[in-house]
Design a protein around this motif. Sequence first.
Motif, PDB file in Angstrom:
ATOM      1  N   THR A 217       0.668  -0.849   0.120  1.00  0.00           N
ATOM      2  CA  THR A 217       0.048  -0.123  -0.006  1.00  0.00           C
ATOM      3  C   THR A 217       0.951   1.132   0.025  1.00  0.00           C
ATOM      4  OG1 THR A 217      -1.883  -1.268   1.293  1.00  0.00           O
ATOM      5  CG2 THR A 217      -1.794   1.288   1.388  1.00  0.00           C
ATOM      6  N   MET A 218       0.628   2.293  -0.806  1.00  0.00           N
ATOM      7  CA  MET A 218       1.356   3.334  -0.946  1.00  0.00           C
ATOM      8  C   MET A 218       0.452   4.665  -0.477  1.00  0.00           C
ATOM      9  SD  MET A 218       1.652   6.457  -2.670  1.00  0.00           S
ATOM     10  CE  MET A 218       1.808   6.939  -4.366  1.00  0.00           C
ATOM     11  N   ILE A 219       1.466   5.497   0.664  1.00  0.00           N
ATOM     12  CA  ILE A 219       0.805   6.518   1.021  1.00  0.00           C
ATOM     13  C   ILE A 219       1.811   7.841   0.948  1.00  0.00           C
ATOM     14  CG2 ILE A 219      -0.742   5.567   2.760  1.00  0.00           C
ATOM     15  CD1 ILE A 219       1.224   6.111   4.872  1.00  0.00           C
ATOM     16  N   ARG A 220       1.500   9.031   0.635  1.00  0.00           N
ATOM     17  CA  ARG A 220       2.408  10.027   0.304  1.00  0.00           C
ATOM     18  C   ARG A 220       2.598  10.835   1.748  1.00  0.00           C
ATOM     19  NH1 ARG A 220      -0.969   9.912  -4.218  1.00  0.00           N
ATOM     20  NH2 ARG A 220       0.300   9.767  -6.231  1.00  0.00           N
ATOM     21  N   VAL A 221       3.898  11.333   2.074  1.00  0.00           N
ATOM     22  CA  VAL A 221       4.305  11.667   3.179  1.00  0.00           C
ATOM     23  C   VAL A 221       4.819  13.105   3.039  1.00  0.00           C
ATOM     24  CG1 VAL A 221       4.125   9.599   4.505  1.00  0.00           C
ATOM     25  CG2 VAL A 221       6.422  10.358   3.409  1.00  0.00           C
ATOM     26  N   LEU A 222       4.884  13.807   3.924  1.00  0.00           N
ATOM     27  CA  LEU A 222       5.496  15.283   4.009  1.00  0.00           C
ATOM     28  C   LEU A 222       6.838  15.157   4.547  1.00  0.00           C
ATOM     29  CD1 LEU A 222       4.923  18.118   3.079  1.00  0.00           C
ATOM     30  CD2 LEU A 222       4.191  18.453   5.626  1.00  0.00           C
ATOM     31  N   ASP A 223       7.194  14.359   5.466  1.00  0.00           N
ATOM     32  CA  ASP A 223       8.461  14.474   6.076  1.00  0.00           C
ATOM     33  C   ASP A 223       9.097  12.880   6.049  1.00  0.00           C
ATOM     34  OD1 ASP A 223      10.778  14.219   7.756  1.00  0.00           O
ATOM     35  OD2 ASP A 223      10.174  15.844   8.729  1.00  0.00           O
ATOM     36  N   LEU A 224       9.579  12.618   4.857  1.00  0.00           N
ATOM     37  CA  LEU A 224       9.923  10.975   5.099  1.00  0.00           C
ATOM     38  C   LEU A 224      10.535  10.411   6.200  1.00  0.00           C
ATOM     39  CD1 LEU A 224       9.831   8.563   3.240  1.00  0.00           C
ATOM     40  CD2 LEU A 224      11.847   9.144   2.095  1.00  0.00           C
ATOM     41  N   ASP A 225      11.750  11.468   6.655  1.00  0.00           N
ATOM     42  CA  ASP A 225      12.432  10.549   7.727  1.00  0.00           C
ATOM     43  C   ASP A 225      11.779  10.435   8.889  1.00  0.00           C
ATOM     44  OD1 ASP A 225      14.863  10.530   6.343  1.00  0.00           O
ATOM     45  OD2 ASP A 225      15.301  12.521   6.784  1.00  0.00           O
TER      46      ASP A 225
ATOM     47  N   ASP B 162      14.746   4.410  -2.138  1.00  0.00           N
ATOM     48  CA  ASP B 162      15.144   4.777  -3.349  1.00  0.00           C
ATOM     49  C   ASP B 162      14.877   6.123  -3.998  1.00  0.00           C
ATOM     50  OD1 ASP B 162      16.533   2.110  -4.085  1.00  0.00           O
ATOM     51  OD2 ASP B 162      14.196   1.606  -3.936  1.00  0.00           O
ATOM     52  N   ASP B 163      15.914   6.868  -4.427  1.00  0.00           N
ATOM     53  CA  ASP B 163      15.568   8.400  -5.036  1.00  0.00           C
ATOM     54  C   ASP B 163      15.491   8.137  -6.540  1.00  0.00           C
ATOM     55  OD1 ASP B 163      15.869   9.708  -2.516  1.00  0.00           O
ATOM     56  OD2 ASP B 163      18.035   9.570  -2.694  1.00  0.00           O
ATOM     57  N   TYR B 164      14.556   8.994  -6.927  1.00  0.00           N
ATOM     58  CA  TYR B 164      14.338   9.048  -8.356  1.00  0.00           C
ATOM     59  C   TYR B 164      14.173  10.260  -8.932  1.00  0.00           C
ATOM     60  CZ  TYR B 164      12.611   4.266  -7.705  1.00  0.00           C
ATOM     61  OH  TYR B 164      12.522   2.822  -7.154  1.00  0.00           O
ATOM     62  N   PRO B 165      15.524  10.993  -9.284  1.00  0.00           N
ATOM     63  CA  PRO B 165      15.705  12.170  -9.529  1.00  0.00           C
ATOM     64  C   PRO B 165      14.927  12.904 -10.648  1.00  0.00           C
ATOM     65  CG  PRO B 165      18.079  11.116  -9.137  1.00  0.00           C
ATOM     66  CD  PRO B 165      16.864  10.120  -8.894  1.00  0.00           C
ATOM     67  N   GLY B 166      14.683  11.973 -11.740  1.00  0.00           N
ATOM     68  CA  GLY B 166      14.121  12.366 -12.905  1.00  0.00           C
ATOM     69  C   GLY B 166      12.752  12.523 -12.689  1.00  0.00           C
ATOM     70  N   GLY B 167      11.968  11.809 -11.604  1.00  0.00           N
ATOM     71  CA  GLY B 167      10.631  12.151 -11.229  1.00  0.00           C
ATOM     72  C   GLY B 167      10.371  13.028 -10.145  1.00  0.00           C
ATOM     73  N   LYS B 168      11.575  13.189  -9.570  1.00  0.00           N
ATOM     74  CA  LYS B 168      11.580  14.069  -8.195  1.00  0.00           C
ATOM     75  C   LYS B 168      10.881  13.629  -7.105  1.00  0.00           C
ATOM     76  CE  LYS B 168      12.597  18.269 -10.946  1.00  0.00           C
ATOM     77  NZ  LYS B 168      12.275  19.589 -11.290  1.00  0.00           N
ATOM     78  N   PHE B 169      10.997  12.360  -6.766  1.00  0.00           N
ATOM     79  CA  PHE B 169      10.360  11.522  -5.611  1.00  0.00           C
ATOM     80  C   PHE B 169      11.282  10.608  -5.090  1.00  0.00           C
ATOM     81  CE2 PHE B 169       9.042   8.930  -8.964  1.00  0.00           C
ATOM     82  CZ  PHE B 169       9.061   7.640  -8.588  1.00  0.00           C
ATOM     83  N   THR B 170      11.099  10.140  -3.639  1.00  0.00           N
ATOM     84  CA  THR B 170      12.032   9.272  -3.052  1.00  0.00           C
ATOM     85  C   THR B 170      10.795   8.257  -2.557  1.00  0.00           C
ATOM     86  OG1 THR B 170      13.543  10.770  -2.360  1.00  0.00           O
ATOM     87  CG2 THR B 170      13.100   8.576  -0.966  1.00  0.00           C
TER      88      THR B 170
ATOM     89  N   GLU C  45       4.493   1.324   1.350  1.00  0.00           N
ATOM     90  CA  GLU C  45       5.175   2.400   0.605  1.00  0.00           C
ATOM     91  C   GLU C  45       5.109   3.710   1.014  1.00  0.00           C
ATOM     92  OE1 GLU C  45       5.773   3.926  -4.040  1.00  0.00           O
ATOM     93  OE2 GLU C  45       4.876   2.013  -3.836  1.00  0.00           O
ATOM     94  N   LEU C  46       6.189   4.399   1.343  1.00  0.00           N
ATOM     95  CA  LEU C  46       6.057   5.819   1.715  1.00  0.00           C
ATOM     96  C   LEU C  46       6.808   6.825   0.513  1.00  0.00           C
ATOM     97  CD1 LEU C  46       7.398   5.441   5.357  1.00  0.00           C
ATOM     98  CD2 LEU C  46       5.333   5.344   4.707  1.00  0.00           C
ATOM     99  N   THR C  47       5.926   7.492   0.061  1.00  0.00           N
ATOM    100  CA  THR C  47       6.313   8.204  -1.033  1.00  0.00           C
ATOM    101  C   THR C  47       6.625   9.927  -0.781  1.00  0.00           C
ATOM    102  OG1 THR C  47       5.438   6.887  -2.710  1.00  0.00           O
ATOM    103  CG2 THR C  47       5.939   8.955  -3.580  1.00  0.00           C
ATOM    104  N   LEU C  48       7.780  10.324  -0.800  1.00  0.00           N
ATOM    105  CA  LEU C  48       7.977  11.836  -0.684  1.00  0.00           C
ATOM    106  C   LEU C  48       8.121  12.396  -2.142  1.00  0.00           C
ATOM    107  CD1 LEU C  48       8.834  13.899   1.163  1.00  0.00           C
ATOM    108  CD2 LEU C  48      11.068  13.558   0.776  1.00  0.00           C
TER     109      LEU C  48
END
Length: 138
Positions: free
Chosen positions: A13-21, A39-47, A63-66
Amino acid sequence: MAGAAANFRYMHTMIRVLDLDKSIAFYTELLGMKLLRRDDYPGGKFTNAFVGYGPEETDTVLELTLNWGREEPYELGTAFGHLALGVRDIYGVCAELEKRGAKIPRPPGPMLHGTTHIAFIEDPDGYKIELIDLDTMG
C-alpha cells in the motif's frame, strides 16, 4: 476467471508523506517495522521508502512516497480508511506508544458492536492505523 487469485499477490500500500525521515522513524521505531529499502528517483523528483515486518518477496509492505519540494500536508481525502495491525496486549501497546509520543484518537477498548478490542493511532501525516487486539478477536 477461475483460479485468478493464484495469479495475484498483494504487494504493498502506498501513502504520500510530507517528512520521509519522520515517517520512517514512526513506522520503524514506534511500530517495529524495518526499513527494507529507500530509493531516490531524481528524474521524477520523488523518493520511495518501503517498510514492513518481513521481506517484500513474501510480505505485504508499506510504501512511503516523498514528492520533492512539497511543503503543504496532503489532504487525506474521504475514501481512504486506515491501515490495520494485529497486536497482543493492546492496552500495554497503546500505553507504550502514547509514552513515546504517538497520537491515539481512539483509545483501546471493545468495539461498539462486538467483543474485539481495538484502538486507532495516527502517523505523523494523520493516516489512521487501527490496532486490533489478537487476544480478543472473535
